[in-house]
Every structure is written in C-alpha cells, then in structure tokens.
Design an enzyme around this catalytic site. Structure first.
Site, PDB file in Angstrom:
ATOM      1  N   ASP A 181      16.524  25.512 -35.857  1.00  0.00           N
ATOM      2  CA  ASP A 181      17.183  26.807 -37.133  1.00  0.00           C
ATOM      3  C   ASP A 181      17.107  25.749 -38.638  1.00  0.00           C
ATOM      4  O   ASP A 181      16.284  24.510 -38.494  1.00  0.00           O
ATOM      5  CB  ASP A 181      18.903  26.877 -36.136  1.00  0.00           C
ATOM      6  CG  ASP A 181      18.535  27.263 -35.412  1.00  0.00           C
ATOM      7  OD1 ASP A 181      18.231  28.019 -34.817  1.00  0.00           O
ATOM      8  OD2 ASP A 181      19.566  26.690 -34.642  1.00  0.00           O
ATOM      9  N   ASP A 205      13.475  29.427 -34.210  1.00  0.00           N
ATOM     10  CA  ASP A 205      14.721  30.011 -33.851  1.00  0.00           C
ATOM     11  C   ASP A 205      15.387  30.863 -35.046  1.00  0.00           C
ATOM     12  O   ASP A 205      14.381  31.868 -35.350  1.00  0.00           O
ATOM     13  CB  ASP A 205      15.461  28.695 -33.264  1.00  0.00           C
ATOM     14  CG  ASP A 205      16.053  29.376 -32.076  1.00  0.00           C
ATOM     15  OD1 ASP A 205      15.564  30.472 -31.630  1.00  0.00           O
ATOM     16  OD2 ASP A 205      17.225  29.161 -31.690  1.00  0.00           O
ATOM     17  N   ASP A 206      16.345  30.498 -35.478  1.00  0.00           N
ATOM     18  CA  ASP A 206      17.072  31.095 -36.715  1.00  0.00           C
ATOM     19  C   ASP A 206      16.942  30.442 -37.232  1.00  0.00           C
ATOM     20  O   ASP A 206      16.704  29.474 -37.685  1.00  0.00           O
ATOM     21  CB  ASP A 206      18.613  31.465 -35.723  1.00  0.00           C
ATOM     22  CG  ASP A 206      18.061  32.158 -34.231  1.00  0.00           C
ATOM     23  OD1 ASP A 206      17.618  33.387 -34.213  1.00  0.00           O
ATOM     24  OD2 ASP A 206      19.210  31.420 -33.196  1.00  0.00           O
ATOM     25  N   ASP A 209      22.447  29.392 -37.197  1.00  0.00           N
ATOM     26  CA  ASP A 209      22.786  29.683 -35.462  1.00  0.00           C
ATOM     27  C   ASP A 209      24.728  29.211 -35.616  1.00  0.00           C
ATOM     28  O   ASP A 209      24.697  27.698 -35.801  1.00  0.00           O
ATOM     29  CB  ASP A 209      21.738  28.831 -35.162  1.00  0.00           C
ATOM     30  CG  ASP A 209      22.409  29.127 -33.675  1.00  0.00           C
ATOM     31  OD1 ASP A 209      23.276  30.094 -33.180  1.00  0.00           O
ATOM     32  OD2 ASP A 209      21.022  28.585 -32.911  1.00  0.00           O
ATOM     33  N   ASN A 244      13.815  32.830 -30.987  1.00  0.00           N
ATOM     34  CA  ASN A 244      14.834  33.553 -31.160  1.00  0.00           C
ATOM     35  C   ASN A 244      14.729  34.444 -32.624  1.00  0.00           C
ATOM     36  O   ASN A 244      14.133  35.815 -32.380  1.00  0.00           O
ATOM     37  CB  ASN A 244      16.314  33.270 -31.031  1.00  0.00           C
ATOM     38  CG  ASN A 244      16.838  33.184 -29.839  1.00  0.00           C
ATOM     39  OD1 ASN A 244      18.094  32.658 -29.701  1.00  0.00           O
ATOM     40  ND2 ASN A 244      15.783  33.120 -28.587  1.00  0.00           N
ATOM     41  N   LYS A 249      22.582  34.105 -37.062  1.00  0.00           N
ATOM     42  CA  LYS A 249      23.065  34.637 -36.054  1.00  0.00           C
ATOM     43  C   LYS A 249      24.744  34.369 -35.788  1.00  0.00           C
ATOM     44  O   LYS A 249      25.093  32.872 -36.064  1.00  0.00           O
ATOM     45  CB  LYS A 249      22.958  33.782 -34.227  1.00  0.00           C
ATOM     46  CG  LYS A 249      23.252  34.083 -33.157  1.00  0.00           C
ATOM     47  CD  LYS A 249      22.460  32.536 -32.528  1.00  0.00           C
ATOM     48  CE  LYS A 249      20.886  32.911 -32.294  1.00  0.00           C
ATOM     49  NZ  LYS A 249      20.215  32.489 -30.876  1.00  0.00           N
ATOM     50  N   ALA A 399      32.633  50.844 -60.206  1.00  0.00           N
ATOM     51  CA  ALA A 399      32.742  50.434 -58.984  1.00  0.00           C
ATOM     52  C   ALA A 399      31.631  49.164 -58.470  1.00  0.00           C
ATOM     53  O   ALA A 399      30.167  49.021 -58.885  1.00  0.00           O
ATOM     54  CB  ALA A 399      32.918  50.943 -57.963  1.00  0.00           C
ATOM     55  N   ASP A 401      28.197  47.527 -56.706  1.00  0.00           N
ATOM     56  CA  ASP A 401      27.405  48.310 -56.099  1.00  0.00           C
ATOM     57  C   ASP A 401      27.507  48.112 -54.265  1.00  0.00           C
ATOM     58  O   ASP A 401      27.825  47.556 -53.669  1.00  0.00           O
ATOM     59  CB  ASP A 401      26.003  47.709 -56.686  1.00  0.00           C
ATOM     60  CG  ASP A 401      26.165  48.117 -57.765  1.00  0.00           C
ATOM     61  OD1 ASP A 401      26.983  49.039 -58.143  1.00  0.00           O
ATOM     62  OD2 ASP A 401      24.765  47.380 -59.010  1.00  0.00           O
ATOM     63  N   GLU A 406      24.023  43.182 -58.027  1.00  0.00           N
ATOM     64  CA  GLU A 406      24.738  43.697 -58.477  1.00  0.00           C
ATOM     65  C   GLU A 406      23.669  44.147 -59.767  1.00  0.00           C
ATOM     66  O   GLU A 406      22.704  42.801 -60.240  1.00  0.00           O
ATOM     67  CB  GLU A 406      25.721  43.337 -58.963  1.00  0.00           C
ATOM     68  CG  GLU A 406      26.659  44.303 -60.122  1.00  0.00           C
ATOM     69  CD  GLU A 406      27.893  45.080 -59.022  1.00  0.00           C
ATOM     70  OE1 GLU A 406      28.248  45.794 -60.103  1.00  0.00           O
ATOM     71  OE2 GLU A 406      27.418  44.796 -57.658  1.00  0.00           O
TER      72      GLU A 406
END
Length: 516
Positions: A181, A205-206, A209, A244, A249, A399, A401, A406
C-alpha cells in the site's frame, strides 16, 4: 565565591543544554567528528551520537544502503525535547535500499517523539518505513517509492503520529504483488494517527489500508489527502486479482470481520480517483466513518461503497461530498446531507474546470504543500458551489461547496463579514503552521434570545494534546462582528493543539498542527 561558583554552574548547565547539530554526507567518514566540515558517512552512526534535542542533518546525494536503519526505543524523546532527523536546507537526500535483500525494512522506527523531515526512501526489501510501536512522531515532507512492500506502515500500537505532506507511490511487493500500500495504519496499529496533505498513487494494493487485526476501537484521521491509480504497477499494468486497488480502505478484519473490529475513520477534503476498485471502501469495517467534503471520480467498482451495518452506537456520516462517473453505494443507516448524488443535484462534466487527472502528479510547492491544480475544481457556473452545509470549516461565499476543492480563495476576513447570521469559527491558517497562525471567528448580529444585550462574553482558549491550557487569546465581552486573532507558537513545541471558542451556548473546538 559562592555566587561565582553558582554562576559557573549555571553557565555549565546552559552550555550543555544547547542542542547539537550532527552532519551526514555521502563523502563523509564515520571516524570524523560529525560537524558540517567533518561529517559522518552513515545515518546509523549519526543517530547513535544523538541526544534529545539534537538534530542530525543529512546532506544531499544518494546513500546506497543494504541494512535497516533502526531507531530503537532506547532513544525516546519527550514532548518538549524531540529528536530531529532532517535533510539539510533544500538539499535532497535519497536513501536507496535497492541492494538490500527481500524482507528487511528501510527505516524501523520504534521510538517516541522523533521528527523526520525531507527524506526520500526507495528500494527497501519490505516497508520503506515502519513505525512499529513508536508514538508522537512527525514524518514530514518525505517520499516512499518503489519499495518492496508498503511505503509507510504504522503498527504494534503506534499512536498519535502525524504524517504531513508526504508522498507514497509505485510500491509493489514481489512475488505475489498483493499487499503493498501507499500508507497503512493497519493490523495492531494504535489510536490517534493523523495524515495531512499526503498523496498515494499506483501502489499495487491500496492507497491507504486501514485493515486491522489485534486492534479495535481506534481512530485515524486523514485531511486534504489524495489517492489514485492504485491496483496497478508503475507501468500501468494490472498485477491481478490479488491486488485490491482501493483508494481509501477504511478498515476490516479477518473472516469478514466476525470479531466486529472497529477502525473509526475521519476523512476531510479527501480525493480518490481512477483506482482499480473502490474510491472510499468500508471493507467490512464496523466502526464509525465520517466523510466531509470528499470527492470521488472514475473508480472501477464504486466511488463510495459502505453498505454493511455498523456495530451498535457507531455511525456513518457523509456530508458535502461529491461523486462523478462512478456508483455510490451507502447503507440506509448513513446520515447524509447535501451530497452531490442527493436531490436536487445533478453532476456532469460542465461542473468542473478540468477532468484531466495528470495534474495530480505535479511537483509540490516549495513548502511541500499540495500543488495547485484545476482537476475536479468546480467551474464558475456549477450549482455545487455554495450548496453545502456549514461543518465548521473555512469556506468561501454563503455556504461550503460540495467536494474537496472550495471555489475561490478561503479565509479572507471579508468573507466572514458577509456571514454574520451565525457563529463561525474558521480553521486556522496556515495549518500546519510555524511559528504563527491566524484564527478567525464571527459573532452574529442576533446572538440568540438568551442574550439580553448587544455584546456577549467570548472566550478563545488553546489547549495542548493533554488538555492543558496553553493560551487564552480572548476572554472579554465583544460586539457582533468578524474577528481575527494571531497565535504565536515560537515558544511552543511541535505537536497537535486544539482551540475552543465559547460564546453563550455556542461551543466549538478545532485542531491545529505546529511543526518546527
């Protein structure tokens, strides 16, 4: 004579309290004295000479390494007296472990209260860096790439570490290519770890993680973090189904998490795009998850997938978040407000300045903050501008976004003056800061029926991570209006601080990070 002896003792104490500077250079020698003119050759030698408060400066160049650099628990710093391991000025040291055999880590951090800054780490036989039990460390402006497992992993109870403005990319773990990861606060990791301004891309992988085993009921916070292209090799090819390929994750445990392990996640202004699988992934996590102003685009399986019921008492909160070109799959238990997939919103390409993802690879700014890009920024005509709900963070216009970016500039005092219908406590800026930062807040014209006079007692208090009062910049009656307070952190140590505004029934706390 007694006074003279006392004077000498004070002088001796002062001299010995001055922190040392120790230098490392690729052309140095470990038999040298470690000064800038006579540097050591190895980081291991330099840190063996360190005392709390000392700084090891690593000069630019490539350091070819074959063994793990271990920072053991015998070298614990303290809250006000850390150890420092820095690149020297604007030089760029590369720690190259490519000649290392498969298996060992690059840097193994087991100590507390270290600040590591400006290092690039590549080629490690396992993790580029593992924080294994170490706590209250700061890892700043570092990059981890092409290591043979996760770029930076936190485990074995590692707690309250801060990972600031770091990149982790192209990490891949042979021979199976299923576990590397970008960043991994996982397994038996501890509580309170915080990532700010980090990027993670094309790890096999990620991106992040948070899978846990041996830990539960812990919280990890990510703010202003980007992740993309995970689940693929550097050349863009697919390692296979074992990789993955999720962006964030957020947790999970063994056997579909039958133990009901909880990894609470707080994600603020985070972006996931073009990942092979999911952008924001529950992965069977049964703890609370809070997603504020997140953006997800063009992820393979889903932009957001959080469908499994949580443990009693836990919550999924998703507000002001944006999705485009990908599915959103949230359980009915989700607490949602002003997300782009809810009525009355409809998102198409015209809502964005650019959908060109290549700008995310841009170099960081001189201060190592994230680059300014157009990707996923809202176009001037988008109805997603000013469409969110106030979550207590700085925003521009009437307000917040929707999404992570932003529209227009933020934190101008003039902006706050236009929103005097309610109490506002803005995020301090800059954040992280060194040595000073600005806090802005506003008091509404009508502070509420409970207040019989035009003024109200306002108190702004700064606390450290242990809850001790550090400063009280404001404690007085104030009229409705917009206010700006400058906090000087010159005499404070690096770390996480909180500031609290109380005024009548209004009470809000925000966090800020001082990095020296």
């Amino acid at each position: 004579m007694k006074n003279f002896i006392l004077f000498l003792m004070i002088c001796f104490i002062c001299i010995n309290s001055i922190s040392a500077q120790i230098f490392v250079d690729v052309s140095g020698d470990d038999n040298n004295s470690g000064t800038i003119d006579s540097p050591y050759a190895t980081i291991t030698k330099a840190i063996s000479m360190q005392q709390p408060g000392d700084t090891v400066f690593i000069r630019g160049g490539t350091y070819e390494l074959t063994a793990t650099i271990t920072i053991g628990s015998s070298q614990n710093g303290s809250e006000g007296n850390m150890y420092y391991l820095f690149s020297y000025k604007n030089e760029a040291p590369l720690l190259d472990f490519s000649a290392m055999s498969l298996g060992p880590k690059g840097i193994s951090m087991k100590a507390n209260y270290w600040h590591i800054k400006g290092l690039a780490i590549t080629g490690a036989g396992d993790n580029g860096m593992q924080i294994s039990g170490g706590s209250f460390n700061i890892i700043e402006n570092c990059s981890f790439f092409e290591n043979r497992d996760t770029g930076l992993q936190l485990s074995k109870g590692a707690s309250y570490n801060k990972i600031i403005n770091c990149d982790s990319y192209y990490n891949a773990d042979p021979p199976d290519y299923g576990d590397a990861d970008g960043f991994a606060p996982k397994l038996d990791v501890g509580d309170g770890n915080y990532f700010y301004g980090c990027r993670s891309w094309q790890n096999c992988d990620d991106g992040w993680d948070g899978y846990i085993r041996g830990a539960t009921d812990i919280t990890t916070t990510l703010e202003n973090c980007w992740t993309w292209g995970n689940g693929y090799f550097k050349d863009g090819t697919d390692p296979g189904s074992q990789a993955n390929g999720n962006g964030f994750k957020m947790g999970g445990g063994d056997n579909s998490n039958s133990l009901e392990l909880m990894h609470h996640n707080i994600l603020i202004n985070c972006v996931a795009f073009s990942n092979k699988n999911k952008g924001f992934d529950q992965n069977n996590n049964l703890g609370s998850m809070t997603l504020y102003n997140c953006s997800s685009f063009n992820n393979g399986a889903a932009n957001y997938r959080i469908k499994r019921e949580l443990v009693d008492g836990q919550s999924l909160i998703v507000k002001n978040s944006l999705s485009y070109n990908g599915s959103v799959e949230l359980g009915s238990f989700a607490i949602q407000e002003t997300n782009s997939w809810l009525n009355p919103f409809s998102v198409d390409e015209s809502d964005f300045v650019s959908l060109d993802t290549s700008s995310a690879y841009s170099s960081r700014k001189a201060d190592f903050s994230l680059p300014d890009i157009d990707f996923l920024h809202l176009a001037e005509t988008s109805d997603l501008i000013d469409a969110g709900v106030n979550l207590g963070y700085a925003f521009n216009g009437s307000a917040p976004d929707l999404g992570a970016f932003e529209y227009g500039s933020i934190t101008a005092l003039e902006t706050i003056k236009e929103t005097l219908s309610e109490f506002i406590l803005s995020q301090n800026y800059p954040n992280p800061f060194n040595p000073s930062t600005t806090i802005e807040y506003s008091i509404p014209q009508n502070a509420g029926e409970n207040y019989s006079s035009s003024s109200i007692t306002v108190k702004l208090v700064v606390y450290d991570i242990l809850g001790r009062v550090i400063a009280t910049p404001v404690d007085e009656n104030q009229q409705p209006g917009a206010y700006r307070v400058m906090l000087d952190g010159t005499k404070l140590s690096s770390g996480l601080y909180f500031y609290q505004l109380t005024a009548g029934d209004f009470n809000l706390v925000k966090r800020m990070l001082l990095i020296k």
